[in-house]
Write a protein that holds these residues in place. Structure first.
Motif, mmCIF file in Angstrom:
data_model
loop_
_atom_site.group_PDB
_atom_site.id
_atom_site.type_symbol
_atom_site.label_atom_id
_atom_site.label_comp_id
_atom_site.label_asym_id
_atom_site.label_seq_id
_atom_site.Cartn_x
_atom_site.Cartn_y
_atom_site.Cartn_z
ATOM 1 N N ALA A 85 44.829 -19.536 13.519
ATOM 2 C CA ALA A 85 44.590 -18.827 14.948
ATOM 3 C C ALA A 85 45.853 -17.659 14.911
ATOM 4 C CB ALA A 85 44.405 -19.579 16.115
ATOM 5 N N SER A 86 47.004 -18.336 14.841
ATOM 6 C CA SER A 86 48.248 -17.691 14.911
ATOM 7 C C SER A 86 48.230 -16.537 13.937
ATOM 8 C CB SER A 86 49.369 -18.471 14.813
ATOM 9 O OG SER A 86 49.681 -19.160 13.515
ATOM 10 N N LYS A 87 47.737 -16.749 12.699
ATOM 11 C CA LYS A 87 47.886 -15.252 11.866
ATOM 12 C C LYS A 87 46.869 -14.223 12.165
ATOM 13 C CE LYS A 87 49.091 -17.334 7.380
ATOM 14 N NZ LYS A 87 48.465 -17.761 5.988
ATOM 15 N N VAL A 88 45.748 -14.732 12.936
ATOM 16 C CA VAL A 88 44.579 -13.844 13.392
ATOM 17 C C VAL A 88 45.448 -12.953 14.459
ATOM 18 C CG1 VAL A 88 42.483 -13.380 14.654
ATOM 19 C CG2 VAL A 88 42.649 -15.098 12.530
ATOM 20 N N ALA A 89 45.883 -13.866 15.333
ATOM 21 C CA ALA A 89 46.735 -13.187 16.481
ATOM 22 C C ALA A 89 47.657 -12.146 16.156
ATOM 23 C CB ALA A 89 47.079 -14.387 17.484
ATOM 24 N N ALA A 90 48.587 -12.422 14.988
ATOM 25 C CA ALA A 90 49.735 -11.581 14.489
ATOM 26 C C ALA A 90 48.967 -10.474 13.926
ATOM 27 C CB ALA A 90 50.485 -12.513 13.639
ATOM 28 N N ILE A 91 47.870 -10.738 13.242
ATOM 29 C CA ILE A 91 47.435 -9.388 12.309
ATOM 30 C C ILE A 91 46.796 -8.489 13.599
ATOM 31 C CG2 ILE A 91 45.528 -8.749 11.055
ATOM 32 C CD1 ILE A 91 45.969 -11.432 9.499
ATOM 33 N N PHE B 29 50.326 -7.038 5.732
ATOM 34 C CA PHE B 29 50.454 -7.592 4.305
ATOM 35 C C PHE B 29 51.901 -8.657 4.488
ATOM 36 C CE2 PHE B 29 47.885 -5.880 0.994
ATOM 37 C CZ PHE B 29 46.755 -5.426 1.729
ATOM 38 N N ASP B 30 52.671 -8.407 5.418
ATOM 39 C CA ASP B 30 53.768 -9.326 5.537
ATOM 40 C C ASP B 30 53.143 -10.526 6.126
ATOM 41 O OD1 ASP B 30 55.541 -7.301 4.459
ATOM 42 O OD2 ASP B 30 56.247 -6.489 6.339
ATOM 43 N N ILE B 31 52.326 -10.252 6.945
ATOM 44 C CA ILE B 31 51.629 -11.630 7.638
ATOM 45 C C ILE B 31 50.871 -12.567 6.713
ATOM 46 C CG2 ILE B 31 50.051 -12.673 9.309
ATOM 47 C CD1 ILE B 31 50.979 -9.944 11.011
ATOM 48 N N LEU B 32 50.232 -11.673 5.758
ATOM 49 C CA LEU B 32 49.407 -12.601 4.847
ATOM 50 C C LEU B 32 50.409 -12.333 3.669
ATOM 51 C CD1 LEU B 32 46.021 -10.736 5.299
ATOM 52 C CD2 LEU B 32 46.648 -12.955 5.896
ATOM 53 N N SER B 33 51.381 -13.346 3.491
ATOM 54 C CA SER B 33 52.341 -13.138 2.504
ATOM 55 C C SER B 33 52.227 -13.465 1.284
ATOM 56 C CB SER B 33 53.930 -13.761 3.171
ATOM 57 O OG SER B 33 53.499 -15.068 3.387
ATOM 58 N N ASN B 34 51.379 -14.551 1.121
ATOM 59 C CA ASN B 34 50.741 -15.153 -0.201
ATOM 60 C C ASN B 34 49.722 -14.434 -0.905
ATOM 61 O OD1 ASN B 34 50.247 -16.942 -2.153
ATOM 62 N ND2 ASN B 34 50.902 -18.633 -1.062
ATOM 63 N N ASP B 35 49.780 -14.065 -2.050
ATOM 64 C CA ASP B 35 48.544 -13.413 -2.483
ATOM 65 C C ASP B 35 47.370 -14.239 -2.381
ATOM 66 O OD1 ASP B 35 50.453 -11.397 -3.492
ATOM 67 O OD2 ASP B 35 50.104 -11.923 -5.497
ATOM 68 N N SER B 36 47.416 -15.495 -2.510
ATOM 69 C CA SER B 36 46.211 -16.298 -2.328
ATOM 70 C C SER B 36 45.707 -16.174 -0.892
ATOM 71 C CB SER B 36 46.480 -17.738 -2.823
ATOM 72 O OG SER B 36 47.322 -18.549 -1.794
ATOM 73 N N ASP B 37 46.613 -15.550 -0.133
ATOM 74 C CA ASP B 37 45.887 -15.437 1.295
ATOM 75 C C ASP B 37 44.488 -14.418 1.489
ATOM 76 O OD1 ASP B 37 47.924 -17.135 2.681
ATOM 77 O OD2 ASP B 37 49.063 -15.339 3.188
ATOM 78 N N PHE B 38 44.506 -13.635 0.358
ATOM 79 C CA PHE B 38 43.365 -12.730 0.052
ATOM 80 C C PHE B 38 41.981 -13.628 -0.607
ATOM 81 C CE2 PHE B 38 47.079 -10.140 0.888
ATOM 82 C CZ PHE B 38 46.648 -9.152 1.741
ATOM 83 N N VAL B 39 42.286 -14.791 -0.871
ATOM 84 C CA VAL B 39 41.212 -15.497 -1.716
ATOM 85 C C VAL B 39 40.775 -16.559 -0.908
ATOM 86 C CG1 VAL B 39 40.834 -16.755 -3.920
ATOM 87 C CG2 VAL B 39 42.324 -14.902 -4.041
ATOM 88 N N PHE B 40 39.182 -16.496 -0.910
ATOM 89 C CA PHE B 40 38.687 -17.723 -0.028
ATOM 90 C C PHE B 40 37.892 -18.560 -1.012
ATOM 91 C CE2 PHE B 40 35.047 -19.317 2.150
ATOM 92 C CZ PHE B 40 35.781 -19.906 3.488
#
Ligand code: NAG
Ligand code: NAG
Length: 248
Positions: free
Chosen positions: A24-30, A40-51
Motif C-alpha cells: 500500500a505504501s509503494k502504491v501511494a508513493a507511485i 523506478f526508484d520506488i520499484l528499486s529491485n528488478d524483481s519488483d517487476f515480476v509477479f
C-alpha cells in the motif's frame, strides 16, 4: 487506521499485514511520484517487476482456483491500466461462477482444453454463448455478467488479461443473496424468506463444481462445497432472528 495497523502488527498477525502495508505504501508513493524516473526508484529491485503466480494467494473452491494480480499485490501495476488473472478449472467440470468486473474489460486466452462461456451485458442486450477451445481467446465486455465452465474431465488453464490494475470482481450469487433477505425474496416474486436463507447458505465458493451434465459425464458426485465467500451479515442485511439459516 494507523492505530489499527499498529495493533495488528503488535499482535504479531505479522508477515501478511506487513506485506500488505508495504504494498500500500509503494502504491501511494507511485501515485504521488513526480515522474516515471521516480517510480523506478520506488520499484528499486528488478524483481519488483515480476509477479509470481506460484506464490500468490489463490481464491479456491471445490473445483479449482483463480489467482489474480492487481496493484494491491503487485504495486508495479499502479497507473499501468492492466492486470492478469489465471484460472485452473477442475480436475473436472470446474466453473468460474457468474461474476462481473466493475472496472475492466477481460480478454481470456484458453491455454488448453475447452470451455463453455456465457455473457450478459446490461438490460436489453442478448445472451452470448460460446465454446472456446485451446489457443482461442474471448473478450468479456466491461461490466458484463459472465462465466466459464470446463466441460471436460481434465483440468484446464486460462489466462485473462484485464484492462485495469484494480479490476474488481463481483460474484453475482453471493452479492445478490447478500442483500437483505426480505428484499431478495420480494424481488424473486413468490418466494419465502426462509427459502432465500436456505439458498444463500449453500452458495458454493469459486471455483465451484459445474453443471449436472458435466458431472455425470465425468462420474463426479456434487458433495458439500465450501461456502466462505458469502456476503458477511451486518445489521442492515441481517438474517431474520427466527431463521434457521447459518451465518458465515
Ligand atoms: C530483490 O528481490 C529479490 C527477490 O525477492 C531478493 O532475493 C533480493 O534480496 C532483493 N534485493 C535487494 C537489494 O533488496
Ligand atoms: C492442461 O495443462 C495442465 C498442466 O499444464 C494439465 O494438468 C491438464 O491435464 C491439461 N488439460 C488438458 C485438457 O489438456
Amino acid at each position: 487506521m494507523r492505530a489499527t495497523l499498529a495493533v495488528l502488527l503488535g499482535l504479531g498477525v505479522g508477515a501478511f499485514a506487513q506485506g500488505a502495508a508495504t504494498a500500500a505504501s509503494k502504491v501511494a508513493a507511485i501515485k504521488t511520484a513526480a515522474s516515471q524516473d521516480a517510480v523506478f526508484d520506488i520499484l528499486s529491485n528488478d524483481s519488483d517487476f515480476v509477479f509470481d503466480f506460484n506464490t500468490a494467494k489463490p481464491v479456491t473452491g471445490a473445483a479449482g482456483q483463480v489467482i489474480g494480480s492487481n496493484a494491491a499485490n503487485f504495486p508495479a501495476l499502479t497507473n499501468q491500466g492492466v492486470s492478469i488473472t489465471i484460472g485452473r478449472l477442475g480436475e473436472a467440470c470446474g466453473m468460474n461462477t457468474p461474476h462481473t468486473h466493475p472496472r475492466a474489460t477481460e480478454m481470456l486466452y484458453l491455454v488448453n482444453g475447452s470451455i463453455q462461456t456465457g455473457m450478459l451485458q446490461e438490460n436489453g442486450a442478448r445472451f452470448v454463448y460460446n465454446e472456446v477451445h485451446a489457443n482461442q481467446a474471448q473478450v468479456f465486455t466491461k461490466g458484463s455478467i459472465h462465466y466459464q465452465q470446463n466441460m471436460g474431465c481434465d483440468p484446464i488453464l486460462f489466462v485473462a488479461a484485464l484492462s485495469n490494475e484494480d479490476p474488481g470482481v463481483s460474484s453475482i450469487a453471493q452479492r445478490f443473496f447478500g442483500l437483505p433477505p426480505a428484499f431478495v425474496a420480494a424481488s424473486l416474486g413468490d418466494v419465502g424468506v426462509e427459502e432465500v436463507v436456505g439458498l444463500e447458505a449453500a452458495i458454493p465458493d469459486n471455483i465451484a463444481l459445474g453443471t449436472d451434465e458435466c458431472l455425470k459425464k465425468c462420474g463426479i458426485t456434487r458433495g458439500q462445497q465450501p461456502t466462505t465467500q458469502r456476503q458477511p451479515r451486518v445489521a442492515g442485511n441481517a438474517l431474520p432472528s427466527n431463521s434457521s439459516g447459518s451465518s458465515n
